[in-house]
Scaffold this motif. Structure first.
Motif, PDB file in Angstrom:
ATOM      1  N   ASN A  69       3.980  15.636  -3.681  1.00  0.00           N
ATOM      2  CA  ASN A  69       3.558  14.999  -2.804  1.00  0.00           C
ATOM      3  C   ASN A  69       3.789  15.479  -1.325  1.00  0.00           C
ATOM      4  N   ARG A  90       0.807  16.935   1.104  1.00  0.00           N
ATOM      5  CA  ARG A  90      -0.396  16.177   0.704  1.00  0.00           C
ATOM      6  C   ARG A  90      -1.035  15.226   1.932  1.00  0.00           C
ATOM      7  N   LYS A 124      -4.207  15.305   4.302  1.00  0.00           N
ATOM      8  CA  LYS A 124      -5.041  13.969   4.140  1.00  0.00           C
ATOM      9  C   LYS A 124      -5.131  13.410   5.788  1.00  0.00           C
ATOM     10  N   ASN A 158      -4.248  24.819  -9.895  1.00  0.00           N
ATOM     11  CA  ASN A 158      -3.521  23.430  -9.735  1.00  0.00           C
ATOM     12  C   ASN A 158      -3.655  23.216  -8.036  1.00  0.00           C
ATOM     13  N   GLU A 161      -7.564  22.409  -7.197  1.00  0.00           N
ATOM     14  CA  GLU A 161      -7.608  21.032  -7.593  1.00  0.00           C
ATOM     15  C   GLU A 161      -7.059  20.070  -6.614  1.00  0.00           C
ATOM     16  N   ASP A 162      -5.996  20.071  -6.320  1.00  0.00           N
ATOM     17  CA  ASP A 162      -5.043  19.294  -5.417  1.00  0.00           C
ATOM     18  C   ASP A 162      -5.877  19.004  -4.156  1.00  0.00           C
ATOM     19  N   GLU A 193      -8.920  19.669  -3.295  1.00  0.00           N
ATOM     20  CA  GLU A 193     -10.241  19.123  -3.524  1.00  0.00           C
ATOM     21  C   GLU A 193     -10.109  17.798  -3.823  1.00  0.00           C
ATOM     22  N   LYS A 194      -9.360  17.154  -4.449  1.00  0.00           N
ATOM     23  CA  LYS A 194      -8.985  15.692  -4.469  1.00  0.00           C
ATOM     24  C   LYS A 194      -8.641  15.200  -3.225  1.00  0.00           C
ATOM     25  N   ILE A 195      -7.696  15.772  -2.340  1.00  0.00           N
ATOM     26  CA  ILE A 195      -7.642  15.369  -1.037  1.00  0.00           C
ATOM     27  C   ILE A 195      -8.672  15.062  -0.100  1.00  0.00           C
ATOM     28  N   TRP A 196      -9.464  16.099  -0.421  1.00  0.00           N
ATOM     29  CA  TRP A 196     -10.690  15.863   0.604  1.00  0.00           C
ATOM     30  C   TRP A 196     -11.691  14.964   0.006  1.00  0.00           C
ATOM     31  N   GLU A 197     -11.624  14.618  -1.253  1.00  0.00           N
ATOM     32  CA  GLU A 197     -12.635  13.624  -1.971  1.00  0.00           C
ATOM     33  C   GLU A 197     -11.969  12.196  -1.656  1.00  0.00           C
ATOM     34  N   GLU A 198     -10.777  11.974  -1.423  1.00  0.00           N
ATOM     35  CA  GLU A 198     -10.275  10.705  -1.159  1.00  0.00           C
ATOM     36  C   GLU A 198     -10.367  10.488   0.361  1.00  0.00           C
TER      37      GLU A 198
END
Length: 461
Positions: free
Chosen positions: A140, A145, A149, A189, A192-193, A195-200
């Motif tokens: 994290n 991360r 964000k 990895n 994907e990480d 992309e997830k940060i952007w989506e959140e």
């Protein structure tokens, strides 16, 4: 601001662009970009402290950013943001070296500057290298991360979008020898990480459908160990250099200009969402508030104070001020003693801020305590007024049969009576830290009106 010597137009020497306190070196920047072409590729590097950022940039671009001496321990080398020109790269390329994140020297106190500088890197650079250890992939904080964000949120709220996409280039260090994870898997990895940060990341209404790929290119390079696999490392760095330069050959315009860089930094520095008080400051604020509240409750329930407060409702309490001051001073002293620990635990950079918190909470505590004291103080003034008026009437009535109109008028002007009232207030009703001169003045005027009224009644009789 510091500038390393020699001509910046021709060699690798670097200039401090923004210091650790967030001050922009405007004059140094003017000298730095003087004579430069309109279109200049800009490459920045961010990442954890002691992760080899400066070493990587020096190997990639022939710069001379200061590097850590491992023999003396792992500590902060770069403070603030430094800028340099790559001396042997065509076209001319500007590189930025950023202060490391998660440093023990600043610890929790550094979060605001971390966010500000990371956002500045994305705003000003065509390519932002995010330097990280292979073992930190999937973690994290070590993988930045929370930082990414926060930066994404601020970037969206400030509408900081460039016509050109910014490339986020993750460079994974020691990835080809320390783990059995294939490079392609590490790359998957990481992508994907992010992309997830952007989506959140919460997005304003106008950017609800904005995709990460609309704003960023995401790339990943895995490098071998700098010391144990030096030949492989050098070959991979040479390949990375070609990749970075080739991406920037088709730039239509530079992101870097004096007006945009300075204005951008000022906007970022003043952005509320990024200028969050550091942990130590927030902790000090909370604890000082708790200590002040606790001491106020103890003062409010102090038995000696309760007796003074109750007695003052019906009679003059001798030494009301001195007794009240003594009780209040006890709890202010305890507050000072318990809150002082926060200053000894903080860095020099935050000492003044924590001291200001202590002082501010002490002032709030004092004002709230005085608010509790105020009714008893006003009762005390009223008792002094009543006793002074009673004393005056007694003396006046004894002298009345032989007094002329002039003598009555002279006495009723009240100079001696006012002095008696002032002395009584000074003796019984002086409260430290209180500024209640207007209240005393109002009661004094009331006393004078009552004295004159008594004298007028004598003249009419």
């Amino acid at each position: 601001m510091a500038t390393r010597p020699n001509s910046l137009q021709k060699n690798s020497h670097s200039t401090e662009l923004i210091n650790g306190d967030g001050d922009f070196n405007e004059s140094g920047f003017v000298d730095f970009i003087r004579g430069a072409a309109a279109s200049i590729p800009v490459i920045a590097i961010v990442g954890p402290q002691s992760s080899g950022k400066s070493t990587l940039m020096n190997n990639l671009f022939g710069t001379n950013f200061g590097v850590m001496n491992a023999q003396t321990g792992r500590s902060k080398t770069t403070n603030g943001i430094w800028i340099a020109k790559a001396p042997h790269i065509e076209p001319l390329t500007i590189v930025l070296d950023f202060e490391g994140t998660d440093g023990r020297e600043k610890g929790e106190d550094d979060t605001a500057f971390e966010k500000q500088s990371a956002l500045f890197a994305i705003a000003i650079a065509h390519t932002v290298i995010i330097n990280m250890w292979c073992t930190d992939v999937g973690r994290n904080h070590a993988a930045n991360r929370p930082l990414l964000k926060a930066v994404f949120e601020a970037m969206l709220s400030l509408s900081m979008f460039s016509p050109q996409k910014t490339t986020l280039h993750f460079v994974v260090r020691d990835g080809n020898n320390k783990t059995g994870t294939p490079s392609k898997e590490l790359e998957r990895n990481l992508k994907e990480d992010i992309e997830k940060i952007w989506e959140e990341t919460p997005k304003p209404p106008g950017n609800k459908g904005t995709l990460l790929t609309d704003i960023f290119n995401v790339e990943v390079t895995v490098l071998s160990h700098y010391e144990f696999m030096r030949d492989e490392f050098d070959k991979e760095v040479a390949q990375l250099q070609k990749q970075l330069i080739s991406h920037n050959l088709d730039l239509s315009k530079s992101k870097l200009s004096l007006s945009s860089a300075k204005k951008m930094w000022d906007n970022i520095k003043n952005h509320n969402d990024l200028n969050v008080p550091p942990y130590r400051l927030m902790f000090a604020t909370t604890r000082c508030d708790e200590i002040a509240t606790e001491k106020l409750e103890l003062f409010k329930s102090n038995q000696a104070w309760l007796e003074i407060e109750e007695k003052a409702k019906t009679q003059l309490v001798e030494d009301f001020g001195a007794k009240t001051n003594s009780i209040l001073a006890k709890y202010l002293y305890e507050y000072d003693l318990e809150s002082k620990n926060f200053e000894s635990r903080t860095t020099n950079r935050r000492f003044d801020e924590v001291q200001n918190v202590r002082t501010s909470k002490r002032q709030d505590m004092t004002l709230k305590a005085l608010k509790m004291v105020y009714p008893a103080y006003m009762n005390t003034l009223d008792h002094i007024r009543s006793e002074t008026l009673r004393s005056f009437k007694t003396q006046f009535n004894l002298q009345k049969p032989s007094m002329s109109e002039f003598e009555t008028y002279k006495i009723c002007r009240g100079s001696s009576i006012v002095e008696q009232f002032n002395q009584q207030c000074s003796a019984y009703a002086t409260i430290e830290h209180a500024k209640w001169e207007d209240e005393a003045s109002t009661v004094r005027e009331q006393l004078l009106r009552e004295i004159k009224e008594h004298g007028l009644n004598h003249l009419r009789a």
